[in-house]
Design an enzyme around this catalytic site. Structure first.
Site, PDB file in Angstrom:
ATOM      1  N   GLY A  24       0.805  -1.218   0.000  1.00 22.79           N
ATOM      2  CA  GLY A  24       0.000   0.000   0.000  1.00 22.79           C
ATOM      3  C   GLY A  24       0.841   1.272   0.000  1.00 22.79           C
ATOM      4  N   GLN A  25       0.166   2.405   0.243  1.00 20.97           N
ATOM      5  CA  GLN A  25       0.836   3.715   0.155  1.00 20.97           C
ATOM      6  C   GLN A  25       2.003   3.815   1.141  1.00 20.97           C
ATOM      7  OE1 GLN A  25      -1.533   7.122   1.315  1.00 20.97           O
ATOM      8  NE2 GLN A  25      -0.098   8.588   0.426  1.00 20.97           N
ATOM      9  N   TYR A  34     -14.534   3.123   9.371  1.00 20.90           N
ATOM     10  CA  TYR A  34     -13.073   3.182   9.481  1.00 20.90           C
ATOM     11  C   TYR A  34     -12.672   3.784  10.836  1.00 20.90           C
ATOM     12  CZ  TYR A  34      -8.323   4.922   8.327  1.00 20.90           C
ATOM     13  OH  TYR A  34      -6.979   5.219   8.321  1.00 20.90           O
ATOM     14  N   ASP A  76       1.168  -9.014   1.918  1.00 20.47           N
ATOM     15  CA  ASP A  76      -0.048  -8.319   1.473  1.00 20.47           C
ATOM     16  C   ASP A  76      -0.920  -9.364   0.774  1.00 20.47           C
ATOM     17  OD1 ASP A  76      -1.912  -6.414   0.047  1.00 20.47           O
ATOM     18  OD2 ASP A  76      -0.472  -4.924   0.737  1.00 20.47           O
TER      19      ASP A  76
HETATM   20  P1  NAD Z   1      -3.390   1.419   1.619  1.00 25.79           P
HETATM   21  O1  NAD Z   1      -4.834   1.256   1.356  1.00 25.79           O
HETATM   22  O2  NAD Z   1      -2.558   2.139   0.632  1.00 25.79           O
HETATM   23  O3  NAD Z   1      -2.711  -0.002   1.849  1.00 25.79           O
HETATM   24  C1  NAD Z   1      -3.344  -1.000   2.611  1.00 25.79           C
HETATM   25  C2  NAD Z   1      -2.860  -2.337   2.096  1.00 25.79           C
HETATM   26  O4  NAD Z   1      -3.540  -3.345   2.855  1.00 25.79           O
HETATM   27  C3  NAD Z   1      -3.178  -2.590   0.625  1.00 25.79           C
HETATM   28  O5  NAD Z   1      -1.992  -2.882  -0.087  1.00 25.79           O
HETATM   29  C4  NAD Z   1      -4.131  -3.781   0.648  1.00 25.79           C
HETATM   30  O6  NAD Z   1      -3.925  -4.697  -0.428  1.00 25.79           O
HETATM   31  C5  NAD Z   1      -3.778  -4.418   1.976  1.00 25.79           C
HETATM   32  N1  NAD Z   1      -4.853  -5.262   2.499  1.00 25.79           N
HETATM   33  C6  NAD Z   1      -6.193  -5.053   2.466  1.00 25.79           C
HETATM   34  N2  NAD Z   1      -6.840  -6.089   3.033  1.00 25.79           N
HETATM   35  C7  NAD Z   1      -5.890  -6.953   3.465  1.00 25.79           C
HETATM   36  C8  NAD Z   1      -5.919  -8.205   4.127  1.00 25.79           C
HETATM   37  N3  NAD Z   1      -7.074  -8.794   4.462  1.00 25.79           N
HETATM   38  N4  NAD Z   1      -4.749  -8.804   4.422  1.00 25.79           N
HETATM   39  C9  NAD Z   1      -3.563  -8.236   4.067  1.00 25.79           C
HETATM   40  N5  NAD Z   1      -3.465  -7.069   3.413  1.00 25.79           N
HETATM   41  C10 NAD Z   1      -4.619  -6.433   3.120  1.00 25.79           C
HETATM   42  O7  NAD Z   1      -3.247   2.074   3.075  1.00 25.79           O
HETATM   43  P2  NAD Z   1      -2.049   2.928   3.670  1.00 25.79           P
HETATM   44  O8  NAD Z   1      -2.305   4.331   3.342  1.00 25.79           O
HETATM   45  O9  NAD Z   1      -0.755   2.314   3.328  1.00 25.79           O
HETATM   46  O10 NAD Z   1      -2.372   2.770   5.229  1.00 25.79           O
HETATM   47  C11 NAD Z   1      -1.729   1.836   6.049  1.00 25.79           C
HETATM   48  C12 NAD Z   1      -2.213   2.041   7.470  1.00 25.79           C
HETATM   49  O11 NAD Z   1      -1.991   3.397   7.864  1.00 25.79           O
HETATM   50  C13 NAD Z   1      -3.707   1.778   7.666  1.00 25.79           C
HETATM   51  O12 NAD Z   1      -3.925   1.216   8.939  1.00 25.79           O
HETATM   52  C14 NAD Z   1      -4.303   3.172   7.657  1.00 25.79           C
HETATM   53  O13 NAD Z   1      -5.486   3.232   8.399  1.00 25.79           O
HETATM   54  C15 NAD Z   1      -3.211   3.972   8.319  1.00 25.79           C
HETATM   55  N6  NAD Z   1      -3.292   5.392   7.975  1.00 25.79           N
HETATM   56  C16 NAD Z   1      -3.023   5.820   6.708  1.00 25.79           C
HETATM   57  C17 NAD Z   1      -3.136   7.173   6.398  1.00 25.79           C
HETATM   58  C18 NAD Z   1      -2.850   7.695   5.013  1.00 25.79           C
HETATM   59  O14 NAD Z   1      -3.098   8.880   4.749  1.00 25.79           O
HETATM   60  N7  NAD Z   1      -2.316   6.893   4.116  1.00 25.79           N
HETATM   61  C19 NAD Z   1      -3.520   8.065   7.391  1.00 25.79           C
HETATM   62  C20 NAD Z   1      -3.830   7.587   8.663  1.00 25.79           C
HETATM   63  C21 NAD Z   1      -3.684   6.259   8.953  1.00 25.79           C
HETATM   64  N1  SER Z   2      -5.833   9.197   4.943  1.00 26.80           N
HETATM   65  C1  SER Z   2      -6.773   8.423   5.702  1.00 26.80           C
HETATM   66  C2  SER Z   2      -8.125   8.472   5.097  1.00 26.80           C
HETATM   67  O1  SER Z   2      -8.433   9.477   4.508  1.00 26.80           O
HETATM   68  C3  SER Z   2      -6.841   8.948   7.117  1.00 26.80           C
HETATM   69  O2  SER Z   2      -6.767   7.908   7.988  1.00 26.80           O
HETATM   70  O3  SER Z   2      -8.854   7.532   5.218  1.00 26.80           O
END
Ligand code: NAD
Ligand code: SER
Length: 320
Positions: A11-12, A141, A34
């Site tokens: 993911g990101q 969420y 993943d």
């Molecule tokens: P993302 O959606 O880019 O990546 C999440 C990854 O999880 C994806 O690659 C997806 O394939 C994988 N996934 C989904 N279901 C799955 C499963 N059952 N088993 C294994 N993998 C699975 O999210 P991200 O932005 O990388 O976020 C990662 C964490 O950080 C999350 O907990 C998110 O809540 C938290 N977060 C992100 C942000 C943001 O702005 N990116 C902000 C706050 C919190």
């Molecule tokens: N970037 C995330 C969202 O918008 C915040 O957790 O869901």
């Protein structure tokens, strides 16, 4: 030699955390897991394994097989995608976190689990949002983020698992696309500015949210995991922030580099409502005091670096 496992590694955040960990910890092994394949080759020291984090048996097997010391549990469904499939979001975000915590308990691993600004709701003081305050989120969420914070606290207090976490703001980055969140506009706008010179924004012009550039977000996670345990009071849900953005504020900063950049607004009521329920500014005093958190990128530095890196990637045919 550190042995680290990441869930949601494609993911990101995970896409950039894999090389960041290998750079920080010399000789480390990173198991990047993943349910989907990573989009590019992994660096030396990392290997990919397919792992569904809701499969508790598989989680324990992989973590035990590799003798994992630290887990970065990133697998989740984010806010906007979560509202399209709330029951699935509960399943992935909660059953996944429980499976990882159980595997960590069995194997003596430490666990980093990110929470979010989404863990707050309309009844939370929005500006600044204190570290310890009312949490009544209105998205599935957000519900899973609050429950995840509590579950991690419980596993630490009840079973002694070394659980730690951050409440991330919206994250801005250029390597992997964001995964269906409400803050994704702040990434899309950079791509659109370079590609088209204009962006149609689905968030209102003056809607303010906390944001952070990815290098600061990665460093925050690793610094928290390296902090002496005896210094931590909050452990699982530190407020962290770097800057506060509205679409108008980011547009003005982009026009410093691309004067002809245009923005128009077609507000999406679902994501607008979610954004309006979140804090305008987090108070990150606890993170600063307990483990020395400080961001390095402000708005000007973020915009300069994002544009330069994205231009390089576009020239190399790797983004846009
Ligand atoms: P993302 O959606 O880019 O990546 C999440 C990854 O999880 C994806 O690659 C997806 O394939 C994988 N996934 C989904 N279901 C799955 C499963 N059952 N088993 C294994 N993998 C699975 O999210 P991200 O932005 O990388 O976020 C990662 C964490 O950080 C999350 O907990 C998110 O809540 C938290 N977060 C992100 C942000 C943001 O702005 N990116 C902000 C706050 C919190
Ligand atoms: N970037 C995330 C969202 O918008 C915040 O957790 O869901």
């Amino acid at each position: 030699m550190k042995r680290i496992l990441i869930t949601g590694a494609a993911g990101q955040i995970g896409t950039e955390l894999v090389p960041a960990l290998l750079e920080r910890y010399d000789g480390a092994t990173v198991v990047a897991t993943d349910i989907k394949e990573p989009t590019g080759p992994l660096p030396e020291g990392a290997r990919f394994e397919r792992l569904d984090c809701t499969d508790a048996v598989a989680c324990e097997r992989v973590i035990q097989t590799h003798g994992i010391e630290t887990i970065y549990h990133l697998a989740a469904i984010l806010s906007a995608s979560g509202e399209k499939a709330p029951q699935k979001t509960w399943h992935v975000n909660m059953d996944g976190t429980l499976a990882i915590l159980e595997a960590a308990r069995a194997n003596g691993s430490a666990v980093f689990t990110p929470s979010s600004i989404a863990a707050f709701g309309l009844s939370t003081p929005p500006d600044p949002t204190p570290q310890d305050t009312i949490q009544r989120p209105t998205t599935m969420y957000g519900v899973t983020k609050v429950a995840g914070e509590l579950l991690c606290d419980y596993y630490h207090a009840r079973f002694g698992v070394d659980t730690r976490g951050l409440r991330y703001p919206g994250l801005i980055s250029y390597v992997a696309p964001p995964g269906g969140g409400t803050t994704d506009w702040a990434v899309e706008i950079f791509h659109a500015a370079l590609r088209d010179g204009r962006y149609t924004c689905w968030l209102g012009a003056d809607t303010q949210l906390d944001m952070m550039y990815m290098p600061d977000a990665l460093r925050a996670a690793m610094e928290l995991m390296d902090a002496p345990a005896e210094d931590l009071v909050h452990r699982n849900a530190f407020n962290v922030t770097a800057m506060q953005l509205t679409p108008e504020r980011l547009t003005a900063a982009l026009r410093e580099h691309i004067p002809s950049f245009e923005i128009v607004y077609e507000v999406d009521p679902v994501r607008q409502r979610i954004a309006e329920s979140w804090p305008r500014r987090l108070d990150d005093t606890a993170a600063r005091e307990e483990w020395g958190w400080a961001p390095t990128y402000d708005l000007a530095a973020l915009v300069e670096d994002m544009l330069a890196r994205l231009e390089e990637r576009m020239a190399a045919g790797r983004g846009g």
